[in-house]
Design a protein around this motif. Structure first.
Motif, PDB file in Angstrom:
ATOM      1  N   SER A 148       3.001  -6.661  52.654  1.00  0.00           N
ATOM      2  CA  SER A 148       1.684  -6.035  52.804  1.00  0.00           C
ATOM      3  C   SER A 148       1.554  -5.221  54.079  1.00  0.00           C
ATOM      4  O   SER A 148       0.532  -4.559  54.284  1.00  0.00           O
ATOM      5  CB  SER A 148       0.596  -7.110  52.750  1.00  0.00           C
ATOM      6  N   SER A 149       2.575  -5.247  54.940  1.00  0.00           N
ATOM      7  CA  SER A 149       2.558  -4.363  56.103  1.00  0.00           C
ATOM      8  C   SER A 149       2.595  -2.902  55.665  1.00  0.00           C
ATOM      9  O   SER A 149       2.199  -2.015  56.417  1.00  0.00           O
ATOM     10  CB  SER A 149       3.735  -4.669  57.025  1.00  0.00           C
ATOM     11  N   ASP A 150       3.071  -2.659  54.429  1.00  0.00           N
ATOM     12  CA  ASP A 150       2.989  -1.344  53.802  1.00  0.00           C
ATOM     13  C   ASP A 150       1.875  -1.417  52.768  1.00  0.00           C
ATOM     14  O   ASP A 150       2.054  -1.959  51.678  1.00  0.00           O
ATOM     15  CB  ASP A 150       4.319  -0.987  53.146  1.00  0.00           C
ATOM     16  N   ALA A 151       0.695  -0.888  53.112  1.00  0.00           N
ATOM     17  CA  ALA A 151      -0.480  -1.048  52.254  1.00  0.00           C
ATOM     18  C   ALA A 151      -0.300  -0.404  50.884  1.00  0.00           C
ATOM     19  O   ALA A 151      -0.998  -0.765  49.930  1.00  0.00           O
ATOM     20  CB  ALA A 151      -1.711  -0.460  52.943  1.00  0.00           C
ATOM     21  N   ASN A 153       2.032  -0.939  48.981  1.00  0.00           N
ATOM     22  CA  ASN A 153       2.649  -1.938  48.095  1.00  0.00           C
ATOM     23  C   ASN A 153       1.633  -2.775  47.331  1.00  0.00           C
ATOM     24  O   ASN A 153       2.001  -3.474  46.382  1.00  0.00           O
ATOM     25  CB  ASN A 153       3.528  -2.902  48.907  1.00  0.00           C
ATOM     26  N   ILE A 154       0.376  -2.763  47.767  1.00  0.00           N
ATOM     27  CA  ILE A 154      -0.642  -3.636  47.184  1.00  0.00           C
ATOM     28  C   ILE A 154      -0.650  -3.516  45.661  1.00  0.00           C
ATOM     29  O   ILE A 154      -0.673  -2.416  45.104  1.00  0.00           O
ATOM     30  CB  ILE A 154      -2.031  -3.289  47.766  1.00  0.00           C
ATOM     31  N   GLU A 155      -0.632  -4.678  44.982  1.00  0.00           N
ATOM     32  CA  GLU A 155      -0.509  -4.692  43.521  1.00  0.00           C
ATOM     33  C   GLU A 155      -1.800  -5.035  42.784  1.00  0.00           C
ATOM     34  O   GLU A 155      -1.875  -4.859  41.563  1.00  0.00           O
ATOM     35  CB  GLU A 155       0.579  -5.687  43.106  1.00  0.00           C
ATOM     36  N   GLY A 189      -7.234  -2.520  46.238  1.00  0.00           N
ATOM     37  CA  GLY A 189      -6.344  -2.604  45.084  1.00  0.00           C
ATOM     38  C   GLY A 189      -6.038  -1.222  44.560  1.00  0.00           C
ATOM     39  O   GLY A 189      -6.506  -0.203  45.097  1.00  0.00           O
ATOM     40  N   LYS A 190      -5.264  -1.167  43.482  1.00  0.00           N
ATOM     41  CA  LYS A 190      -4.849   0.112  42.908  1.00  0.00           C
ATOM     42  C   LYS A 190      -5.719   0.469  41.706  1.00  0.00           C
ATOM     43  O   LYS A 190      -5.869  -0.325  40.786  1.00  0.00           O
ATOM     44  CB  LYS A 190      -3.384   0.060  42.483  1.00  0.00           C
TER      45      LYS A 190
END
Length: 406
Positions: A148-151, A153-155, A189-190
């Protein structure tokens, strides 16, 4: 470069120091005892303390309320980042003190987010009761299944269904979610996984009592549960919220996250400097009161070196934090991104080192709960991960530095 504080800031600083001396430091043990008593007598440590609720009106009466929020018509008492810095540092000397002044994380970051990005209706419903201290909030971004340090990536999925959005996802380390006063989540979220990388994410407001939200468990930090605030693992299963709850619009989540994390990061750093100052004070008092091998420990060379190094590092961290705060006030958060990234690395690491030396100076007592050092060490260590790990911030600084020579 002028870092002098305004006269109003200096007056508030004196008032806050007096408040801490009268109401906060004398009640440190009473605060912990009340939480333990709630657990033993009521079977529930997750009850807001009467102590803090009694102190809030006193802080508000003395004008020590909502000082963190600059340029908001709803909080005219708010200070600039530069003027807030020394006050935030003082509050940070005791872990629970910021809540007394309605200036604790994650509420401060959430209120800044609502002030910047929410609609007027959203502000009336959520921002105003937060500013009054009537409710609390949480920010739900981090997930166990991805880095999650790379936002990006949020699923967690946020999918449109008529006049609603349906949310499905798994979040954890959601600070404040364990507090029964937590009434609103800001959820990332996405909405469109096929969009450009930084346009896939959105943020939406989710009332905490919406069906489909399950708080699985509180997550302790080095054994500390941080009740009644806590950090929780949460499931969102077919959570339906009105489409009007979307912040700013679909695809704007990454933009909002970057805007939110700047102030949040610098507040963490201000408080970390307060932690370091408190640790240095406790270390000096302890070393000056103990005798080993025929002389005061404070007279022994290794400890004088550590005291001197602590003072040097704290002052360097403070100056860099003040520079970042000044830039945020004058040129904006985006142009201050390098300075914000640098202080987010420097301040927690400096506090961690000073805390470690202070614990060593106290001997076995340092790792006990007779002093605040062990709990502060545990809390401060998380700051090297929260709001982005050290590695991400170092990478950002390096990227900006290399760009100068491209």
């Amino acid at each position: 470069m002028d870092f002098d504080y305004s006269e109003r800031c200096k007056e508030l600083q004196a008032r806050l120091l007096a408040f801490m001396d009268e109401h906060i430091y004398p009640n440190e043990k009473a605060w912990k005892e009340e939480i333990d008593r709630n657990g033993a007598e009521k079977g529930n440590r997750w009850i807001p303390t009467e102590l803090i609720e009694q102190l809030k009106p006193l802080a508000r009466e003395q004008g020590l309320w909502n000082l963190f929020l600059p340029k908001s018509p709803r909080a005219p008492e708010g200070l600039s980042n530069l003027d807030y810095a020394p006050l935030c540092e003082i509050m940070g000397r005791v872990g629970w003190a910021p809540e007394v002044f309605n200036s604790s994380a994650p509420d401060t970051g959430n209120m800044e987010t609502l002030e910047r990005y929410a609609s007027e209706d959203q502000k009336r419903e959520w921002l105003e009761p937060l500013l009054r201290g009537e409710i609390r909030s949480a920010f739900a971004m981090t997930e166990p299944g991805v880095a999650s340090s790379d936002a990006t990536n949020i699923e967690t999925r946020i999918e449109r269904d008529g006049d609603h959005y349906v949310i499905n996802g798994h979040k954890w380390w959601i600070s404040g979610a364990g507090d029964p006063r937590c009434k609103i989540f800001i959820v990332m979220g996405k909405t469109d996984p096929t969009a450009a990388r930084h346009a896939q994410q959105s943020m939406i407001l989710v009332a905490a009592d919406t069906p489909g939200i399950t708080i699985k468990r509180p997550l302790p930090v080095f054994g500390y549960d941080d009740a009644p605030h806590g950090h929780c693992e949460i499931l969102f299963e077919n959570v339906r919220v009105p489409a009007a709850n979307m912040l700013l619009g679909e695809g704007r989540g990454f933009e909002i996250a970057q805007g939110r994390l700047g102030p949040g990061r610098i507040h963490h750093c201000m408080r970390a400097i307060g932690v370091a100052e408190r640790a240095l004070e406790l270390m000096c008092r302890r070393l000056d009161s103990r005798v080993a091998f025929g002389r005061k420990i404070s007279e022994q060379g290794v400890w004088r070196e550590r005291i001197a190094e602590s003072r040097i590092q704290i002052d360097m961290a403070r100056l860099l934090t003040l520079k970042a705060a000044s830039m945020m006030d004058t040129v904006g958060n985006k142009k201050a991104q390098a300075e914000i990234a640098m202080i987010k690395v420097v301040a927690p690491n400096v506090a961690q080192q000073v805390l470690d030396w202070a614990i060593q100076a106290h001997g076995a007592a340092g790792v006990s709960d007779d002093f605040p050092l062990a709990a502060q060490w545990a809390g401060n260590r998380t700051l090297r991960l929260a709001d982005g790990p050290d590695e991400v911030h170092r990478s950002a600084v390096a990227k900006l530095e290399l760009a100068k020579y491209a």
